[in-house]
Scaffold this motif. Structure first.
Motif, PDB file in Angstrom:
ATOM      1  N   ASN A  85      47.631  41.562  30.539  1.00  0.00           N
ATOM      2  CA  ASN A  85      49.002  41.152  30.215  1.00  0.00           C
ATOM      3  C   ASN A  85      49.537  40.079  31.163  1.00  0.00           C
ATOM      4  OD1 ASN A  85      49.038  43.045  28.108  1.00  0.00           O
ATOM      5  ND2 ASN A  85      49.676  44.649  29.513  1.00  0.00           N
ATOM      6  N   TYR A  86      48.644  39.315  31.759  1.00  0.00           N
ATOM      7  CA  TYR A  86      48.996  38.187  32.624  1.00  0.00           C
ATOM      8  C   TYR A  86      49.932  38.560  33.771  1.00  0.00           C
ATOM      9  CZ  TYR A  86      46.632  35.647  29.001  1.00  0.00           C
ATOM     10  OH  TYR A  86      45.684  35.210  28.111  1.00  0.00           O
ATOM     11  N   ARG A  87      49.765  39.759  34.298  1.00  0.00           N
ATOM     12  CA  ARG A  87      50.492  40.201  35.485  1.00  0.00           C
ATOM     13  C   ARG A  87      49.555  40.025  36.671  1.00  0.00           C
ATOM     14  NH1 ARG A  87      52.633  45.512  35.869  1.00  0.00           N
ATOM     15  NH2 ARG A  87      53.969  44.541  37.412  1.00  0.00           N
ATOM     16  N   PHE A  88      49.802  39.003  37.458  1.00  0.00           N
ATOM     17  CA  PHE A  88      48.934  38.647  38.575  1.00  0.00           C
ATOM     18  C   PHE A  88      49.310  39.461  39.814  1.00  0.00           C
ATOM     19  CE2 PHE A  88      48.478  35.362  35.531  1.00  0.00           C
ATOM     20  CZ  PHE A  88      47.225  34.816  35.713  1.00  0.00           C
ATOM     21  N   ILE A  89      49.114  40.768  39.700  1.00  0.00           N
ATOM     22  CA  ILE A  89      49.458  41.719  40.753  1.00  0.00           C
ATOM     23  C   ILE A  89      48.190  42.479  41.153  1.00  0.00           C
ATOM     24  CG2 ILE A  89      50.886  43.730  41.365  1.00  0.00           C
ATOM     25  CD1 ILE A  89      52.605  41.336  40.708  1.00  0.00           C
ATOM     26  N   CYS A  90      47.948  42.587  42.458  1.00  0.00           N
ATOM     27  CA  CYS A  90      46.799  43.339  42.961  1.00  0.00           C
ATOM     28  C   CYS A  90      46.990  44.819  42.636  1.00  0.00           C
ATOM     29  CB  CYS A  90      46.673  43.150  44.477  1.00  0.00           C
ATOM     30  SG  CYS A  90      45.354  44.146  45.219  1.00  0.00           S
ATOM     31  N   GLU A  91      45.983  45.417  41.998  1.00  0.00           N
ATOM     32  CA  GLU A  91      46.088  46.833  41.646  1.00  0.00           C
ATOM     33  C   GLU A  91      45.909  47.736  42.862  1.00  0.00           C
ATOM     34  OE1 GLU A  91      43.034  47.507  38.719  1.00  0.00           O
ATOM     35  OE2 GLU A  91      41.423  47.317  40.182  1.00  0.00           O
ATOM     36  N   ASN A  92      45.425  47.173  43.968  1.00  0.00           N
ATOM     37  CA  ASN A  92      45.208  47.956  45.179  1.00  0.00           C
ATOM     38  C   ASN A  92      46.467  48.026  46.050  1.00  0.00           C
ATOM     39  OD1 ASN A  92      43.429  49.413  47.027  1.00  0.00           O
ATOM     40  ND2 ASN A  92      43.592  47.603  48.324  1.00  0.00           N
ATOM     41  N   CYS A  93      47.049  46.865  46.359  1.00  0.00           N
ATOM     42  CA  CYS A  93      48.200  46.854  47.281  1.00  0.00           C
ATOM     43  C   CYS A  93      49.517  46.490  46.621  1.00  0.00           C
ATOM     44  CB  CYS A  93      47.931  45.927  48.465  1.00  0.00           C
ATOM     45  SG  CYS A  93      47.936  44.160  48.060  1.00  0.00           S
ATOM     46  N   GLY A  94      49.475  46.065  45.350  1.00  0.00           N
ATOM     47  CA  GLY A  94      50.709  45.769  44.616  1.00  0.00           C
ATOM     48  C   GLY A  94      51.324  44.409  44.881  1.00  0.00           C
ATOM     49  N   ARG A  95      50.651  43.579  45.636  1.00  0.00           N
ATOM     50  CA  ARG A  95      51.184  42.250  45.945  1.00  0.00           C
ATOM     51  C   ARG A  95      50.742  41.238  44.896  1.00  0.00           C
ATOM     52  NH1 ARG A  95      50.694  42.581  52.210  1.00  0.00           N
ATOM     53  NH2 ARG A  95      52.604  43.746  52.573  1.00  0.00           N
ATOM     54  N   PRO A  96      51.577  40.231  44.638  1.00  0.00           N
ATOM     55  CA  PRO A  96      51.177  39.177  43.693  1.00  0.00           C
ATOM     56  C   PRO A  96      50.081  38.303  44.299  1.00  0.00           C
ATOM     57  CG  PRO A  96      53.355  38.727  44.614  1.00  0.00           C
ATOM     58  CD  PRO A  96      52.924  40.059  45.138  1.00  0.00           C
ATOM     59  N   SER A  97      49.253  37.738  43.433  1.00  0.00           N
ATOM     60  CA  SER A  97      48.177  36.864  43.886  1.00  0.00           C
ATOM     61  C   SER A  97      47.974  35.742  42.881  1.00  0.00           C
ATOM     62  CB  SER A  97      46.877  37.643  44.051  1.00  0.00           C
ATOM     63  OG  SER A  97      45.832  36.765  44.425  1.00  0.00           O
ATOM     64  N   LYS A  98      47.725  34.563  43.383  1.00  0.00           N
ATOM     65  CA  LYS A  98      47.424  33.419  42.522  1.00  0.00           C
ATOM     66  C   LYS A  98      45.975  32.959  42.685  1.00  0.00           C
ATOM     67  CE  LYS A  98      49.239  29.983  45.755  1.00  0.00           C
ATOM     68  NZ  LYS A  98      49.454  30.779  46.923  1.00  0.00           N
ATOM     69  N   ASN A  99      45.174  33.744  43.387  1.00  0.00           N
ATOM     70  CA  ASN A  99      43.783  33.409  43.668  1.00  0.00           C
ATOM     71  C   ASN A  99      42.885  33.844  42.502  1.00  0.00           C
ATOM     72  OD1 ASN A  99      41.480  32.590  44.979  1.00  0.00           O
ATOM     73  ND2 ASN A  99      41.331  34.419  46.246  1.00  0.00           N
ATOM     74  N   ILE A 100      42.799  33.000  41.486  1.00  0.00           N
ATOM     75  CA  ILE A 100      41.987  33.302  40.303  1.00  0.00           C
ATOM     76  C   ILE A 100      40.522  33.058  40.639  1.00  0.00           C
ATOM     77  CG2 ILE A 100      41.479  32.648  37.915  1.00  0.00           C
ATOM     78  CD1 ILE A 100      44.464  31.770  37.734  1.00  0.00           C
ATOM     79  N   ILE A 101      39.691  34.079  40.443  1.00  0.00           N
ATOM     80  CA  ILE A 101      38.255  33.939  40.735  1.00  0.00           C
ATOM     81  C   ILE A 101      37.396  33.953  39.469  1.00  0.00           C
ATOM     82  CG2 ILE A 101      38.442  34.860  43.072  1.00  0.00           C
ATOM     83  CD1 ILE A 101      37.250  37.503  41.955  1.00  0.00           C
ATOM     84  N   GLN A 102      37.991  34.300  38.333  1.00  0.00           N
ATOM     85  CA  GLN A 102      37.258  34.289  37.066  1.00  0.00           C
ATOM     86  C   GLN A 102      38.265  34.184  35.933  1.00  0.00           C
ATOM     87  OE1 GLN A 102      34.010  37.218  36.313  1.00  0.00           O
ATOM     88  NE2 GLN A 102      35.164  37.694  34.475  1.00  0.00           N
ATOM     89  N   GLY A 103      37.880  33.454  34.894  1.00  0.00           N
ATOM     90  CA  GLY A 103      38.710  33.369  33.706  1.00  0.00           C
ATOM     91  C   GLY A 103      39.075  31.961  33.303  1.00  0.00           C
TER      92      GLY A 103
END
Length: 115
Positions: A85-103
């Protein structure tokens, strides 16, 4: 439909490389296409069908497309998260991230040849 120009570019790239390497007839082409690449796999298949109708030397070459998921890597905890759902949030710590590594990729992953 930019998929047509993408197919033409892919095939030109392969032809140049195969001519340099003196390789035999292709059997299949495997592509990886990221969800953010703005490429529709169905339209890419249609463009490829039209391409090999106009280029009979490729009539037996199969095109396989693997759609790759969207993943980020957290800048804080380094955890890799598959994005939904295009929510760029880390599922581990809950912080937003813009570091796309795949896609975002469009790449020729593998080419198989006849024996």
């Amino acid at each position: 439909m930019h998929e047509t120009s993408i197919v033409n570019s892919i095939m030109r790239t392969l032809e140049i490389e195969f001519e340099k390497e003196k390789l035999d007839k292709m059997k299949s082409i495997h592509l990886k296409v990221g969800i953010l690449s703005n490429i529709e796999p169905r339209l890419l298949h249609n463009a490829y069908s039209a391409y090999h109708m106009m280029n009979p030397q490729y009539s037996g070459v199969q095109l396989n497309i693997e759609s790759t998921a969207l993943k980020i890597q957290c800048e804080v905890c380094n955890h890799v998260t598959r994005i939904k759902n295009y929510r760029f949030i880390c599922e581990n710590c809950g912080r937003p991230s813009k570091n796309i590594i795949q896609g975002e990729e469009l790449l020729i992953h593998k080419v198989e040849f006849e024996d």
